[in-house]
Design an enzyme around this catalytic site. Structure first.
Site, PDB file in Angstrom:
ATOM      1  CE1 TYR A 121      -2.747  -3.423   1.149  1.00  0.00           C
ATOM      2  CE2 TYR A 121      -4.368  -1.481   0.640  1.00  0.00           C
ATOM      3  CZ  TYR A 121      -4.151  -2.857   0.687  1.00  0.00           C
ATOM      4  OH  TYR A 121      -4.971  -3.828   0.609  1.00  0.00           O
ATOM      5  CE  LYS A 140       2.984 -18.127  -0.728  1.00  0.00           C
ATOM      6  NZ  LYS A 140       2.168 -19.146  -0.465  1.00  0.00           N
ATOM      7  CG  ASP A 190      -0.427 -20.843   0.754  1.00  0.00           C
ATOM      8  OD1 ASP A 190      -0.082 -20.361   1.889  1.00  0.00           O
ATOM      9  OD2 ASP A 190       0.067 -21.280   0.054  1.00  0.00           O
ATOM     10  CG  ASP A 212      -7.665  -5.104   2.148  1.00  0.00           C
ATOM     11  OD1 ASP A 212      -8.757  -5.051   2.535  1.00  0.00           O
ATOM     12  OD2 ASP A 212      -7.328  -4.454   1.124  1.00  0.00           O
ATOM     13  CG  ASP A 240     -13.043  -7.469   3.134  1.00  0.00           C
ATOM     14  OD1 ASP A 240     -12.843  -6.845   4.208  1.00  0.00           O
ATOM     15  OD2 ASP A 240     -13.497  -7.102   1.939  1.00  0.00           O
TER      16      ASP A 240
HETATM   17 MG    MG Z   1     -11.086  -4.075   1.815  1.00  0.00          MG
END
Ligand code: MG
Ligand code: NAI
Length: 340
Positions: A129, A177, A216, A240, A244
């Site tokens: 980001y 990861k 994963d 993120d 969700d």
């Molecule tokens: Mg989001």
């Protein structure tokens, strides 16, 4: 309570259903914290159209002065607009709100299963980001940089630690990861571990169980066994996406609350957006916004029993009211206020 120590809140409804769900959340907060001092400020797409800036300086000053903000949602245009920058990204950056706290718990009737109770702690300032994208190879290649610093990894770990101590939670899962990204995610994982290794426990205290998962595998587990998670700490993009997915177990977007948390300042917001498809109809679910207000009570104002009262009232309403009583913003808010 004397006005010097009364909690202060900067309310920023924003766009779309933010204008509907935030007043509902404020009604609930003022019911449980009668001495709450409230100021209102502007941010979002509507603000940009009016002033040419999505977050006016006065808004940032007001949030800082209060130490706490409650934000509804922004509408972001799907085309690029010169000079426009997303209001929520601007506020996170300007206020250095480096931790994104996303609790997910099962609620009566609306959750697909009854046994989920986790908190996702997402690093909120770096990773992919940082927005460092560029073209190479005469437009044949696009590159995005993924930045991980020891400083940001350390402070997110400390936030996770503080949260776990305060909430009496003992199991931490570091999601990364590092098998593919040994430098960046290795740094993140090792830094988080070092912060927890440095905690000294008294003999009568329970220690922390530190676990780690590749992202994963964590995604599979989030689908197959969400009840096994307690606290998750992870980098920006992984957080993120995972949060969700986790929100599904809490009943979906209408129930997903979050807290952007820095040092001395925090901004709570429902996870959902401005929902233009239902805006203005009075049918937006205010519970995500109400639960976001409860997060301010818990983490910012140190009013744990107030947060629990709100959450218990939400659970009671969901358990006892049935449709059609719960189809409008106002009806849901009234039921929760009635329980309180
Ligand atoms: Mg989001
Ligand atoms: P959205 O979250 O606004 O809506 C997705 C779907 O869920 C819609 O069908 C909506 O009606 C429904 N929904 C959302 N919240 C609800 C609630 N409280 N009660 C009942 N139904 C609800 O996401 P979408 O449609 O992708 O984006 C709409 C706008 O919001 C866009 O401009 C987007 O950029 C912005 N957005 C802003 C966010 C923020 O402020 N943090 C986050 C996500 C999107």
């Amino acid at each position: 309570m004397n006005p010097e120590t009364a909690p202060r809140l900067c309310v920023i409804p924003g766009d779309g259903i933010g204008q509907e769900v935030i007043p509902a959340a404020v009604a609930v907060l003022t019911a449980v914290i009668p001495h709450l001092q409230i100021v209102t400020a502007e941010a979002g797409w509507g603000t940009f159209e009016k002033y040419g800036v999505s977050v006016p300086d006065e808004t940032l000053v007001a949030i800082r002065a209060c130490g706490a903000g409650l934000f509804g949602a922004v509408s972001s245009p799907s085309r690029q607009v010169a000079g426009y920058r997303s209001a929520i990204l601007t506020m996170r950056q300007e206020l250095d709100l480096y931790a994104n706290i996303r609790p997910v718990q099962s609620w009566p009737h609306v959750s697909p299963r009854p046994d989920v109770d986790m908190i996702i702690v997402r690093e909120n300032t770096e990773g992919l980001y940082v927005g460092r994208e560029r073209w190479e190879d005469e437009g044949e290649t696009a590159v995005a940089e993924r930045l991980i610093t020891r400083r940001a990894s350390r402070r997110i770990a400390k936030k996770a630690l503080e949260l776990m101590q305060r909430q009496n939670r003992h199991k931490l899962t570091i999601v990364h990861k590092a098998n593919v990204l040994p430098l960046t995610d290795g740094l993140f994982r090792d830094t988080v571990r070092a912060v927890f290794d440095g905690t000294r426990m008294n003999a009568d205290e329970r220690g922390f169980v530190i676990d780690e998962l590749l992202v994963d595998v964590a995604a599979l587990k989030m689908v197959a066994a969400p009840e096994t998670f307690d606290v998750i700490v992870t980098t920006n993009l992984f957080g993120d996406i995972l949060s969700d997915a986790a929100a599904h177990w809490g009943g979906g977007l209408g129930y997903a609350a979050s807290l952007n948390w820095g040092d001395g300042v925090a901004l709570a917001e429902p996870v959902h957006g401005s929902a233009p498809d239902i805006a203005g109809k009075g049918i937006a679910n205010p519970i995500a916004a109400i639960l976001s207000g409860a997060l301010l009570a818990r983490y910012v104002w140190g009013l744990e029993e107030v947060a629990e009262r709100v959450e218990t009232a939400v659970a009671h309403t969901l358990a006892h009211e049935t449709y059609p009583q719960l189809t409008t913003t106002q009806a849901i808010t009234q039921s929760i206020l009635a329980v309180l």
